[in-house]
Design an enzyme around this catalytic site. Structure first.
Site, PDB file in Angstrom:
ATOM      1  N   SER B  51      31.618 -31.189  -8.608  1.00  0.00           N
ATOM      2  CA  SER B  51      32.228 -31.221  -9.936  1.00  0.00           C
ATOM      3  C   SER B  51      33.634 -31.806  -9.934  1.00  0.00           C
ATOM      4  O   SER B  51      34.120 -32.229 -10.970  1.00  0.00           O
ATOM      5  CB  SER B  51      32.246 -29.822 -10.545  1.00  0.00           C
ATOM      6  OG  SER B  51      33.224 -29.032  -9.924  1.00  0.00           O
ATOM      7  N   LYS B  95      38.506 -26.188 -11.000  1.00  0.00           N
ATOM      8  CA  LYS B  95      38.428 -27.139 -12.124  1.00  0.00           C
ATOM      9  C   LYS B  95      39.835 -27.545 -12.536  1.00  0.00           C
ATOM     10  O   LYS B  95      40.818 -26.963 -12.090  1.00  0.00           O
ATOM     11  CB  LYS B  95      37.760 -26.490 -13.348  1.00  0.00           C
ATOM     12  CG  LYS B  95      36.426 -25.855 -13.096  1.00  0.00           C
ATOM     13  CD  LYS B  95      35.292 -26.849 -13.094  1.00  0.00           C
ATOM     14  CE  LYS B  95      34.012 -26.129 -12.764  1.00  0.00           C
ATOM     15  NZ  LYS B  95      33.039 -26.964 -12.117  1.00  0.00           N
TER      16      LYS B  95
END
Lengths: 183, 172
Positions: B51, B95
């Site tokens: 990710s 993230k």
């Protein structure tokens, strides 16, 4: 002070300084005290008293159960507020991921999303929770910091905090919640 | 026992023979100290998963992160953070923060995550998204994340050594 005497003091201070990390570690991993503020958990915690000078309750918060991800419906827990990151709130877990709940005041029943829980205070009028006032709904269970297991103070009410789910709310229970399975 | 090990052992436990109790006390003390440094100071973690490509590789990267900015509320938009997963309390996710409370975040249209939209981040929350928008489970699917779930800010990539670099604050 002689050199020998100061050396003794330094070694004593060193030994005392070790208490700091050991205490923090114990408090974070195993259990620690917590001061209850506010009236959202009445009558379980901070019950109304005639005496206006009555002090707030001090409770024991278990941390190791949460670290092992043992969350139970009906438990009183300490969690970080989803809307104000610096504030700790104390609520009761009503439902866990995958449960279906009936929500007072609305016709639709609610399914709790993955990784989430539904929390409410015992005193609906004063509580800011999933259902009342703020109505923040389901919140990530990762916000839970510990389980309130005992009242430590005042001494007159010392003892366990019981676990209970309000009757009629839980419509369908997800038996595999937080057992590392996809429901 | 090798010399090197016994030298380290002598540094930790002292040179004179010790009882089991003394050894256990030393292990406990240093274990607690390591815990405190790791939880409130600086820690290292593996970042696994696609990710955060191209900032982090999908496997094998070791990243240092610091907790001070998380608990002093100094996380800003553009920081790479490590947060408890809102979908699985046992997992950490890595993230980038794309918006703080009150910010408006534009979400691009995608097949799985619905049409393009602009979202306002609610009070006390942040918007997390992976740098690799095509392969990331993030706020686009689970919504804004409470700030309280942020554990730390990634600041240095230490491994692989050839790609070692500071982790920059950036908004595309």
């Amino acid at each position: 002070m002689s050199a020998a005497a100061s050396r003794v003091w330094i070694s004593k201070l060193k030994a005392a300084a070790w208490a700091v990390p050991v205490t923090i570690c114990f408090n974070d991993v195993i259990a620690g005290p917590f001061l209850i503020a506010g009236s959202s958990m009445q009558p379980t915690l901070n019950p109304k008293s005639e005496d206006p000078s009555a002090s707030d309750d001090v409770v024991l918060v278990q941390k190791w159960t949460v670290r092992l991800q043992r969350y139970c419906r009906g438990d009183v827990v300490v969690l970080r507020s989803p809307t104000e990151p610096d504030i700790y709130i104390v609520k009761r877990i009503i439902g866990l991921e995958g449960d279906w709940l009936s929500v007072p005041g609305q016709l639709e029943i609610e399914k709790i999303p993955k990784g989430c829980c539904w929390v409410e205070g015992d005193n609906a009028r004063e509580s800011h929770d999933s259902l009342n006032n703020d109505r923040f709904g389901s919140i990530p269970v990762a916000l839970v910091q510990g389980r309130v297991s005992h009242v430590l103070w005042p001494l007159s009410r010392i003892g366990r905090v019981s676990s209970s789910v309000p009757p009629g709310r839980l419509l369908a229970k997800n038996e595999t919640a937080f057992q590392h399975s996809e429901y | 026992m090798s010399t090197r090990f016994s030298r380290a052992g002598r540094w930790l436990f002292g040179s004179h023979p010790q009882s089991l109790q003394e050894t256990a006390t030393t292990v406990l003390k240093y274990g607690c100290l390591a815990y405190v440094v790791r939880t409130y100071g600086v820690g290292a973690t593996f970042c696994v998963g696609p990710s955060m490509l191209p900032t982090f590789n999908s496997f094998g990267d070791i990243v240092l992160f610091e907790h001070v900015s998380a608990y002093t509320n100094r996380i800003q938009a553009g920081d790479v953070v490590i947060a408890r997963s809102p979908q699985n309390p046992g997992n950490l996710v890595c993230k980038r923060v794309l918006g703080l409370e009150g910010d408006f975040v534009k979400v691009a249209a995608s097949t799985y995550l619905g049409p393009a939209r602009t979202v306002q981040v609610p009070a006390g929350h942040v918007w997390l998204q992976g740098d690799n928008a095509l392969n990331s489970t993030d706020s686009r699917s689970y919504g804004p994340v409470p700030y309280a779930l942020i554990e730390g800010r990634a600041f240095l990539k230490v491994w692989p050594a050839t790609q070692a670099s500071w982790v920059k604050r950036q908004l595309s």
